[in-house]
Motif scaffolding. Structure first.
Motif, PDB file in Angstrom:
ATOM      1  N   TRP A   1     -10.333   3.985  -0.568  1.00 35.61           N
ATOM      2  CA  TRP A   1     -10.745   5.374  -0.418  1.00 35.61           C
ATOM      3  C   TRP A   1     -11.086   5.734   1.030  1.00 35.61           C
ATOM      4  N   HIS A   2     -11.826   4.850   1.709  1.00 35.99           N
ATOM      5  CA  HIS A   2     -12.337   5.180   3.039  1.00 35.99           C
ATOM      6  C   HIS A   2     -11.419   4.753   4.182  1.00 35.99           C
ATOM      7  N   ILE A   3     -10.615   3.738   3.965  1.00 38.21           N
ATOM      8  CA  ILE A   3      -9.801   3.193   5.059  1.00 38.21           C
ATOM      9  C   ILE A   3      -8.304   3.473   4.869  1.00 38.21           C
ATOM     10  N   VAL A   4      -7.767   3.093   3.721  1.00 39.36           N
ATOM     11  CA  VAL A   4      -6.316   3.158   3.517  1.00 39.36           C
ATOM     12  C   VAL A   4      -5.826   4.578   3.257  1.00 39.36           C
ATOM     13  N   LEU A   5      -6.452   5.286   2.320  1.00 42.64           N
ATOM     14  CA  LEU A   5      -5.983   6.621   1.957  1.00 42.64           C
ATOM     15  C   LEU A   5      -5.985   7.622   3.118  1.00 42.64           C
ATOM     16  N   PRO A   6      -7.047   7.657   3.960  1.00 40.98           N
ATOM     17  CA  PRO A   6      -7.005   8.599   5.095  1.00 40.98           C
ATOM     18  C   PRO A   6      -5.818   8.348   6.026  1.00 40.98           C
ATOM     19  N   GLN A   7      -5.504   7.067   6.265  1.00 38.95           N
ATOM     20  CA  GLN A   7      -4.358   6.758   7.124  1.00 38.95           C
ATOM     21  C   GLN A   7      -3.041   7.099   6.426  1.00 38.95           C
ATOM     22  N   ALA A   8      -3.002   6.838   5.116  1.00 33.89           N
ATOM     23  CA  ALA A   8      -1.788   7.133   4.358  1.00 33.89           C
ATOM     24  C   ALA A   8      -1.526   8.631   4.315  1.00 33.89           C
ATOM     25  N   MET A   9      -2.599   9.425   4.219  1.00 38.08           N
ATOM     26  CA  MET A   9      -2.453  10.868   4.114  1.00 38.08           C
ATOM     27  C   MET A   9      -1.736  11.449   5.327  1.00 38.08           C
ATOM     28  N   VAL A  10      -2.052  10.918   6.504  1.00 43.66           N
ATOM     29  CA  VAL A  10      -1.392  11.393   7.723  1.00 43.66           C
ATOM     30  C   VAL A  10       0.112  11.147   7.637  1.00 43.66           C
ATOM     31  N   LYS A  11       0.485   9.985   7.137  1.00 39.58           N
ATOM     32  CA  LYS A  11       1.904   9.656   7.009  1.00 39.58           C
ATOM     33  C   LYS A  11       2.584  10.494   5.931  1.00 39.58           C
TER      34      LYS A  11
END
Length: 217
Positions: free
Chosen positions: A135-145
């Motif tokens: 939730w805090h690390i992977v998803l925010p980075q994935a959202m940009v992509k």
């Protein structure tokens, strides 16, 4: 030129803009619903919950390989046989939400997979649980992509609202048919007006995507 002037009378434009309002209403409701559901389904597919993820994946694959118009037919004409008779607008929103959720689920799953696995390992090493790391690390980075693909899918959804004319959704295309049905000289002016309105809406979404990408960067 006279045909254009006559076709764009205040009454016709008011009627056509009413269709634009319905197009936007159906699009926004479908976008919100499909984004929420698609994100949940995409995460479920990614985390590989025993049996459940496989079932969800199978359902997603089935929906993704069906034409939207068939789903519209099933929702509007098929559900009454099961005792449920939806109105035109809710039926269109439901059909598009189901279809777009399946599309977005794959985008979300692919976006999460595109994030380097070391990010999750680093999160776990710093004491976060798997779900906290996701939730805090992977998803925010994935959202940009995912932003370009998601917005592209939303733009397709806006244009796909025209398919709902098959169930008599009174959106832009349906109302333009009513207008030029009264005078065939209005066919070209109506098509031009619809093209301009679709372009404005879709271009606005594209610009929003660029703004979000820049802000996230």
């Amino acid at each position: 030129m006279n045909n254009f002037i006559a076709a764009y009378s205040p009454d016709n434009l008011r009627y056509l803009f009413g269709g634009l309002g319905i197009t936007i209403l159906v699009s926004v409701a479908s976008i919100i619903g499909s984004f929420i559901i698609g994100a949940i389904l995409g995460v479920i597919r990614y985390v590989k919950i025993k049996y459940f993820s496989a079932i969800v994946g199978f359902v997603i694959d089935v929906i993704r390989n069906l034409p939207l118009i068939l789903i519209l037919f099933f929702i509007y004409f098929g559900l009454p046989n099961l005792g449920v008779k939806p109105e035109v607008i809710p039926a269109a929103i439901l059909a598009m939400t189901i279809f777009e959720s399946a599309m977005l689920a794959e985008i979300v799953r692919s976006g999460i997979q595109a994030v380097d696995s070391g990010q999750m390992e680093g999160a776990r090493a710093n004491g976060l649980t798997y779900w906290q790391g996701l939730w805090h690390i992977v998803l925010p980075q994935a959202m940009v992509k995912m932003i370009p693909a998601i917005v592209s899918q939303f733009i397709s959804l806006v244009k796909d609202t025209s398919l709902a004319t098959i169930i008599l959704l009174p959106e832009m295309l349906y109302r333009s048919q009513i207008i030029y049905g009264q005078n065939t000289n209005y066919i070209i002016p109506m098509f031009v007006a619809i093209a301009v309105l679709y372009f404005i809406v879709c271009f606005a979404l594209s610009e929003l995507a660029r703004y979000l990408e820049k802000r996230q960067a």
